[in-house]
Write a protein that holds these residues in place. Structure first.
Motif, PDB file in Angstrom:
ATOM      1  N   HIS A 148       0.756  -1.279  -0.060  1.00 27.77           N
ATOM      2  CA  HIS A 148      -0.362  -0.088   0.608  1.00 27.77           C
ATOM      3  C   HIS A 148       0.875   1.497  -0.609  1.00 27.77           C
ATOM      4  O   HIS A 148       1.563   1.623   1.190  1.00 27.77           O
ATOM      5  N   ILE A 149       0.703   1.574  -1.323  1.00 24.86           N
ATOM      6  CA  ILE A 149       1.829   2.955  -1.137  1.00 24.86           C
ATOM      7  C   ILE A 149       1.420   4.219  -2.049  1.00 24.86           C
ATOM      8  O   ILE A 149       0.469   3.893  -3.077  1.00 24.86           O
ATOM      9  N   PRO A 150       0.734   4.851  -0.690  1.00 21.76           N
ATOM     10  CA  PRO A 150      -0.016   5.857  -1.329  1.00 21.76           C
ATOM     11  C   PRO A 150       0.005   6.664  -2.209  1.00 21.76           C
ATOM     12  O   PRO A 150      -0.638   7.121  -3.382  1.00 21.76           O
ATOM     13  N   GLU A 151       1.005   7.030  -2.525  1.00 21.53           N
ATOM     14  CA  GLU A 151       2.098   8.037  -3.591  1.00 21.53           C
ATOM     15  C   GLU A 151       1.595   7.468  -5.010  1.00 21.53           C
ATOM     16  O   GLU A 151       1.452   8.075  -6.183  1.00 21.53           O
ATOM     17  N   ASP A 152       2.060   5.971  -5.028  1.00 22.92           N
ATOM     18  CA  ASP A 152       1.490   5.358  -6.331  1.00 22.92           C
ATOM     19  C   ASP A 152      -0.254   5.163  -6.357  1.00 22.92           C
ATOM     20  O   ASP A 152      -0.299   5.207  -8.160  1.00 22.92           O
ATOM     21  N   LEU A 153      -0.567   5.307  -5.892  1.00 22.88           N
ATOM     22  CA  LEU A 153      -1.930   5.271  -5.836  1.00 22.88           C
ATOM     23  C   LEU A 153      -2.520   6.839  -6.298  1.00 22.88           C
ATOM     24  O   LEU A 153      -3.454   6.680  -7.019  1.00 22.88           O
ATOM     25  N   LYS A 154      -1.907   7.254  -5.754  1.00 25.25           N
ATOM     26  CA  LYS A 154      -2.651   8.709  -6.646  1.00 25.25           C
ATOM     27  C   LYS A 154      -2.053   9.310  -7.515  1.00 25.25           C
ATOM     28  O   LYS A 154      -2.896   9.697  -8.255  1.00 25.25           O
ATOM     29  N   ASN A 155      -1.200   8.331  -7.797  1.00 23.79           N
ATOM     30  CA  ASN A 155      -0.476   8.228  -9.617  1.00 23.79           C
ATOM     31  C   ASN A 155      -1.285   8.142 -10.480  1.00 23.79           C
ATOM     32  O   ASN A 155      -1.703   7.924 -11.396  1.00 23.79           O
ATOM     33  N   PHE A 156      -1.246   6.262 -10.151  1.00 18.96           N
ATOM     34  CA  PHE A 156      -2.395   5.341 -10.513  1.00 18.96           C
ATOM     35  C   PHE A 156      -3.949   6.438 -10.965  1.00 18.96           C
ATOM     36  O   PHE A 156      -4.032   6.513 -12.016  1.00 18.96           O
ATOM     37  N   LYS A 157      -4.578   7.136  -9.653  1.00 18.76           N
ATOM     38  CA  LYS A 157      -5.701   7.944  -9.842  1.00 18.76           C
ATOM     39  C   LYS A 157      -4.661   9.104 -11.021  1.00 18.76           C
ATOM     40  O   LYS A 157      -5.730   9.233 -11.833  1.00 18.76           O
ATOM     41  N   LYS A 158      -4.235   9.966 -11.255  1.00 20.55           N
ATOM     42  CA  LYS A 158      -3.996  10.762 -12.076  1.00 20.55           C
ATOM     43  C   LYS A 158      -3.363  10.235 -13.837  1.00 20.55           C
ATOM     44  O   LYS A 158      -4.668  10.940 -14.646  1.00 20.55           O
ATOM     45  N   LEU A 159      -3.245   8.863 -14.024  1.00 19.56           N
ATOM     46  CA  LEU A 159      -3.504   7.942 -15.201  1.00 19.56           C
ATOM     47  C   LEU A 159      -4.282   8.180 -15.523  1.00 19.56           C
ATOM     48  O   LEU A 159      -4.683   7.247 -16.497  1.00 19.56           O
ATOM     49  N   THR A 160      -5.141   7.680 -14.549  1.00 18.57           N
ATOM     50  CA  THR A 160      -5.886   6.758 -15.337  1.00 18.57           C
ATOM     51  C   THR A 160      -7.769   7.661 -15.603  1.00 18.57           C
ATOM     52  O   THR A 160      -8.732   7.079 -16.323  1.00 18.57           O
ATOM     53  N   VAL A 161      -8.100   8.087 -14.521  1.00 20.63           N
ATOM     54  CA  VAL A 161      -9.117   9.139 -14.533  1.00 20.63           C
ATOM     55  C   VAL A 161      -9.765   9.935 -15.544  1.00 20.63           C
ATOM     56  O   VAL A 161      -8.821   9.917 -16.912  1.00 20.63           O
ATOM     57  N   GLY A 162     -10.894   9.709 -16.991  1.00 22.94           N
ATOM     58  CA  GLY A 162     -11.395   9.899 -17.488  1.00 22.94           C
ATOM     59  C   GLY A 162     -10.703   9.075 -18.928  1.00 22.94           C
ATOM     60  O   GLY A 162     -11.001   9.364 -19.852  1.00 22.94           O
ATOM     61  N   LYS A 163     -10.497   8.219 -18.064  1.00 20.75           N
ATOM     62  CA  LYS A 163      -9.608   6.859 -19.020  1.00 20.75           C
ATOM     63  C   LYS A 163     -10.816   5.864 -19.157  1.00 20.75           C
ATOM     64  O   LYS A 163     -11.513   5.619 -18.578  1.00 20.75           O
ATOM     65  N   MET A 164     -10.781   4.560 -20.459  1.00 20.70           N
ATOM     66  CA  MET A 164     -11.121   4.091 -20.196  1.00 20.70           C
ATOM     67  C   MET A 164     -10.528   2.167 -19.643  1.00 20.70           C
ATOM     68  O   MET A 164      -8.914   2.318 -20.427  1.00 20.70           O
ATOM     69  N   ILE A 165     -10.712   2.200 -18.493  1.00 25.64           N
ATOM     70  CA  ILE A 165      -9.819   0.839 -17.769  1.00 25.64           C
ATOM     71  C   ILE A 165      -9.930  -0.199 -17.880  1.00 25.64           C
ATOM     72  O   ILE A 165     -11.388  -0.664 -18.030  1.00 25.64           O
ATOM     73  N   VAL A 166      -9.316  -1.357 -17.959  1.00 28.02           N
ATOM     74  CA  VAL A 166      -9.895  -2.688 -18.905  1.00 28.02           C
ATOM     75  C   VAL A 166      -9.027  -3.621 -17.490  1.00 28.02           C
ATOM     76  O   VAL A 166      -7.994  -3.599 -17.425  1.00 28.02           O
ATOM     77  N   MET A 167      -9.902  -4.400 -17.135  1.00 23.70           N
ATOM     78  CA  MET A 167      -9.428  -5.183 -15.913  1.00 23.70           C
ATOM     79  C   MET A 167     -10.161  -6.728 -16.181  1.00 23.70           C
ATOM     80  O   MET A 167     -10.609  -7.141 -16.625  1.00 23.70           O
ATOM     81  N   GLY A 168      -9.593  -7.766 -15.394  1.00 29.58           N
ATOM     82  CA  GLY A 168     -10.208  -8.808 -15.249  1.00 29.58           C
ATOM     83  C   GLY A 168     -11.277  -8.932 -14.099  1.00 29.58           C
ATOM     84  O   GLY A 168     -11.044  -7.643 -12.871  1.00 29.58           O
ATOM     85  N   ARG A 169     -11.744 -10.130 -14.363  1.00 32.19           N
ATOM     86  CA  ARG A 169     -13.228 -10.122 -13.332  1.00 32.19           C
ATOM     87  C   ARG A 169     -12.250 -10.468 -11.499  1.00 32.19           C
ATOM     88  O   ARG A 169     -13.060  -9.429 -10.306  1.00 32.19           O
ATOM     89  N   LYS A 170     -11.214 -11.293 -11.264  1.00 32.37           N
ATOM     90  CA  LYS A 170     -10.238 -11.090  -9.867  1.00 32.37           C
ATOM     91  C   LYS A 170     -10.500  -9.233  -9.457  1.00 32.37           C
ATOM     92  O   LYS A 170      -9.893  -8.802  -8.353  1.00 32.37           O
ATOM     93  N   THR A 171      -9.308  -8.552 -10.343  1.00 32.62           N
ATOM     94  CA  THR A 171      -8.806  -7.637  -9.916  1.00 32.62           C
ATOM     95  C   THR A 171      -9.851  -7.181  -9.684  1.00 32.62           C
ATOM     96  O   THR A 171     -10.027  -5.882  -8.979  1.00 32.62           O
ATOM     97  N   TYR A 172     -11.211  -6.644 -10.404  1.00 32.46           N
ATOM     98  CA  TYR A 172     -12.733  -6.260 -10.283  1.00 32.46           C
ATOM     99  C   TYR A 172     -12.516  -6.157  -9.379  1.00 32.46           C
ATOM    100  O   TYR A 172     -13.103  -5.529  -7.960  1.00 32.46           O
ATOM    101  N   GLU A 173     -12.694  -7.794  -8.532  1.00 31.02           N
ATOM    102  CA  GLU A 173     -13.282  -7.493  -7.325  1.00 31.02           C
ATOM    103  C   GLU A 173     -12.290  -7.783  -6.018  1.00 31.02           C
ATOM    104  O   GLU A 173     -12.908  -7.171  -5.551  1.00 31.02           O
ATOM    105  N   SER A 174     -11.407  -7.080  -6.396  1.00 33.79           N
ATOM    106  CA  SER A 174     -10.171  -7.015  -5.355  1.00 33.79           C
ATOM    107  C   SER A 174     -10.211  -5.546  -4.833  1.00 33.79           C
ATOM    108  O   SER A 174     -10.113  -4.834  -3.474  1.00 33.79           O
ATOM    109  N   ILE A 175     -11.253  -4.873  -6.016  1.00 30.45           N
ATOM    110  CA  ILE A 175     -11.196  -3.276  -5.983  1.00 30.45           C
ATOM    111  C   ILE A 175     -12.434  -3.035  -5.020  1.00 30.45           C
ATOM    112  O   ILE A 175     -12.760  -2.147  -4.127  1.00 30.45           O
ATOM    113  N   GLY A 176     -13.254  -3.797  -5.535  1.00 29.66           N
ATOM    114  CA  GLY A 176     -14.412  -4.357  -5.259  1.00 29.66           C
ATOM    115  C   GLY A 176     -15.484  -3.173  -5.704  1.00 29.66           C
ATOM    116  O   GLY A 176     -16.491  -3.494  -5.063  1.00 29.66           O
ATOM    117  N   ARG A 177     -15.938  -2.206  -6.540  1.00 28.61           N
ATOM    118  CA  ARG A 177     -16.723  -1.914  -7.137  1.00 28.61           C
ATOM    119  C   ARG A 177     -16.128  -0.923  -8.010  1.00 28.61           C
ATOM    120  O   ARG A 177     -15.371  -0.937  -8.257  1.00 28.61           O
TER     121      ARG A 177
END
Length: 158
Positions: free
Chosen positions: A20-49
């Motif tokens: 759990h690296i908050p700075e990396d999660l912030k960067n992930f959000k910056k890189l993905t907001v407003g875009k189409m993100i593609v993931m597998g079912r297990k990744t979706y379930e690990s995120i939970g929403r």
């Protein structure tokens, strides 16, 4: 692709992230907001929403999987059709479809990938999900930034 992995390509264990690296999660959000993100079912379930402010596309073989707020597809190639449709609807030239995991999904899309947003984490421990091996001779480092807990790189396919 947006990925954080350890020195051996480690990305997860027991359907959870390894760190759990908050700075990396912030960067992930910056890189993905407003875009189409593609993931597998297990990744979706690990995120939970569904992640907010993004078009969430989930790839699964399970035809009964139908959570609210996501686009479910059963053939990974359909993601390209969705991306082309979204790009033309938005009338933009720099549209990015962003693959966010997990291991099987990264492995499928890697040959089609033009850019990797990579966080390298100095992790030592167990894992059961891995990013596929990459031939870095095929990639140019466009940016490299050192952080306390990880190194961030932008790689572009040559």
């Amino acid at each position: 692709m947006v990925v954080a992995h350890g020195p051996k390509g480690e990305i997860g264990l027991g359907n959870k992230l390894l760190w759990h690296i908050p700075e990396d999660l912030k960067n992930f959000k910056k890189l993905t907001v407003g875009k189409m993100i593609v993931m597998g079912r297990k990744t979706y379930e690990s995120i939970g929403r569904p992640l907010p402010d993004r078009a969430n596309v989930v790839i699964t073989r399970d035809t009964t999987f139908k959570p609210d707020g996501v686009i479910v597809i059963h053939d990974p190639m359909m993601a390209f059709d969705l991306a082309l449709e979204a790009e033309s609807d938005l009338e933009v030239d720099d549209f990015e479809m962003v693959v966010i995991g997990g291991g099987e999904i990264f492995n499928f899309f890697l040959p089609y990938t033009q850019k990797i947003y990579l966080s390298e984490v100095p992790y030592e421990g167990p894992a059961d999900a891995f990013f596929p091996p990459v031939d870095y001779k095929e990639w140019e480092v466009l940016k490299k930034e050192e952080f306390k807990d990880f190194t961030f790189k932008i790689l572009d396919r040559i």
